[in-house]
Design a protein around this motif. Structure first.
Motif: not given
Length: 431
Positions: A308-333
């Protein structure tokens, strides 16, 4: 409906005779033979449902009529989706292009993507069960599906566009392309929010003129058997910017690889009130590795981060979020007709930083991790695709959904977590 089909058929036959147009018709039904879901809160079942033989349970039936023609001078594509039982139809894609030497001009409604998304084995699975997300910032404000230049992140759909692409081929192995796109932004009451800027400002300080188009562009450079590189950028309105950089190494015969980095940011100047604006970024990695003549492994991975945006002179850091998406697929002919697959996908928020208070009631940052944020959502889909012939194939599988894996007891007590099981079946016919 008969009138629509008759008109389309007449147009197809006429254009086919005059321009040697290609015509294709397809129909795809997506059913759930059986499905059940169960929702729990604090260990107790709060809701459950079961369905049997739901003919649209896996997705609405899809009809598609595609008429296309192309030559050295130009061409067009008309992709029409008739709605069964009504007199209406949807124009899925419709665009035309003209070639003037090395310059190609395209107008209409279409998906303008350059990146190879490593979807060779996607078949007829729903996006959520194979390629759940496109390259870019997942859920991003500016860099979502960043390589799709004609896509509007603000409105979540394709927009009417005009593209100009200049291509140079110094030799058979080298390709260089520069593309600029005008994307229809539509009208808005907030003139300062659309593209205009100081140069469009009148002497009185009022915005008298505005560009009602967003801007996008791309540069691509490819050397056969070495690499394929492209940079895409998109700005849908003033002070917004999304950029994506993608690289495909081409020196491996048995592997299709994609590396990507995307970044989006609010560029507005808020003077003394804001120290840093909202920003987002994502890292993509995709690969299809041919393990043998019959067996291939595909993986898609994305980490997206939002600050998120950070306001000047704010006493705490802005909100933050980290997300993960993972996919694994096996295909056998297994044979010329039978393809066996197993796809596993996981998605979760791995870290978040939010505002809180300490024991004395003073503001402070609070860190949250996987369990606090709802744990991991996992899906497992063993399935198969049977190809009857070049015109018909059947895809079916067993889908297991597990929600809230490793979620904290506190999260489970406050929030509902769903699990499910279904048997999707897709039958597709192409003429």
């Amino acid at each position: 409906m008969k009138k629509i089909v008759s008109v389309l058929a007449f147009a197809a036959l006429t254009l086919s005779a005059v321009f040697a147009a290609d015509i294709s018709l397809s129909y795809r039904t997506r059913a759930n033979v059986y499905s059940e879901t169960k929702t729990k809160k604090d260990g107790a079942v709060t809701a459950s449902s079961k369905t049997v033989l739901d003919q649209t349970g896996y997705g609405t039936a899809a009809k598609c009529f595609v008429l296309s023609a192309s030559g050295d001078v130009g061409g067009f594509i008309l992709d029409v989706d008739p709605n069964a039982g009504t007199e209406k139809f949807t124009l899925d894609q419709w665009y035309a292009w003209v070639n003037l030497g090395n310059l190609q001009t395209t107008v209409g409604l279409w998906k303008s993507r350059y990146v190879n998304r490593v979807t060779e084995d996607a078949n007829d699975w729903q996006d959520a069960d194979y390629e759940r997300y496109k390259p870019g910032v997942i859920g991003g404000v500016y860099a979502k599906d960043i390589d799709n230049l004609t896509y509007s992140t603000l409105e979540n759909h394709q927009k009417l566009s005009t593209a100009f692409a200049y291509t140079i081929r110094p030799n058979d192995d080298t390709y260089f392309m520069v593309k600029g796109v005008l994307v229809n932004a539509g009208g808005t009451n907030d003139v300062k929010d659309t593209w205009g800027g100081a140069l469009m400002n009148s002497d009185s300080g009022n915005y008298q003129n505005t560009f009602f188009s967003g801007f996008a562009g791309e540069v691509a450079f490819k050397v056969n058997n070495v690499f394929d590189f492209n940079v895409a950028a998109r700005s849908e309105k003033r002070n917004s910017l999304g950029v994506g950089v993608f690289l495909r190494p081409l020196m491996f015969d048995s592997a299709n690889l994609l590396f990507g980095f995307s970044y989006g940011r609010n560029l507005a100047d808020y003077g003394d009130t804001i120290e840093s604006n909202y920003s987002e970024f994502a890292i993509d990695f995709r690969a299809r590795i041919k393990l043998s003549e019959k067996l291939a492994l595909t993986t898609m991975n994305n980490m997206s981060s939002f600050t998120d945006a950070k306001t000047k002179d704010a006493t705490i850091d802005p909100n933050k979020l980290i997300r993960l998406w993972d996919m694994v697929s096996l295909a056998y002919k297994a044979s010329e007709q039978l393809l066996l697959q197993c796809t596993v996908e996981s998605e979760c928020a791995v870290y978040a930083r939010g505002a809180g208070t300490d024991d004395a009631g003073k503001p402070k940052n609070v860190d949250y991790y996987v369990g606090d944020l709802g744990g991991i959502n996992l899906s497992v889909i063993p399935g198969m695709t049977w190809t009857f012939n070049a015109n018909a194939k059947l895809t079916a599988g067993l889908k297991f959904d597990f929600g809230g894996i490793r979620a904290s007891a506190d999260y489970k007590a406050k929030n509902e977590i769903s699990t499910g099981f279904s048997i999707p079946v897709v039958f597709k016919v192409v003429l």
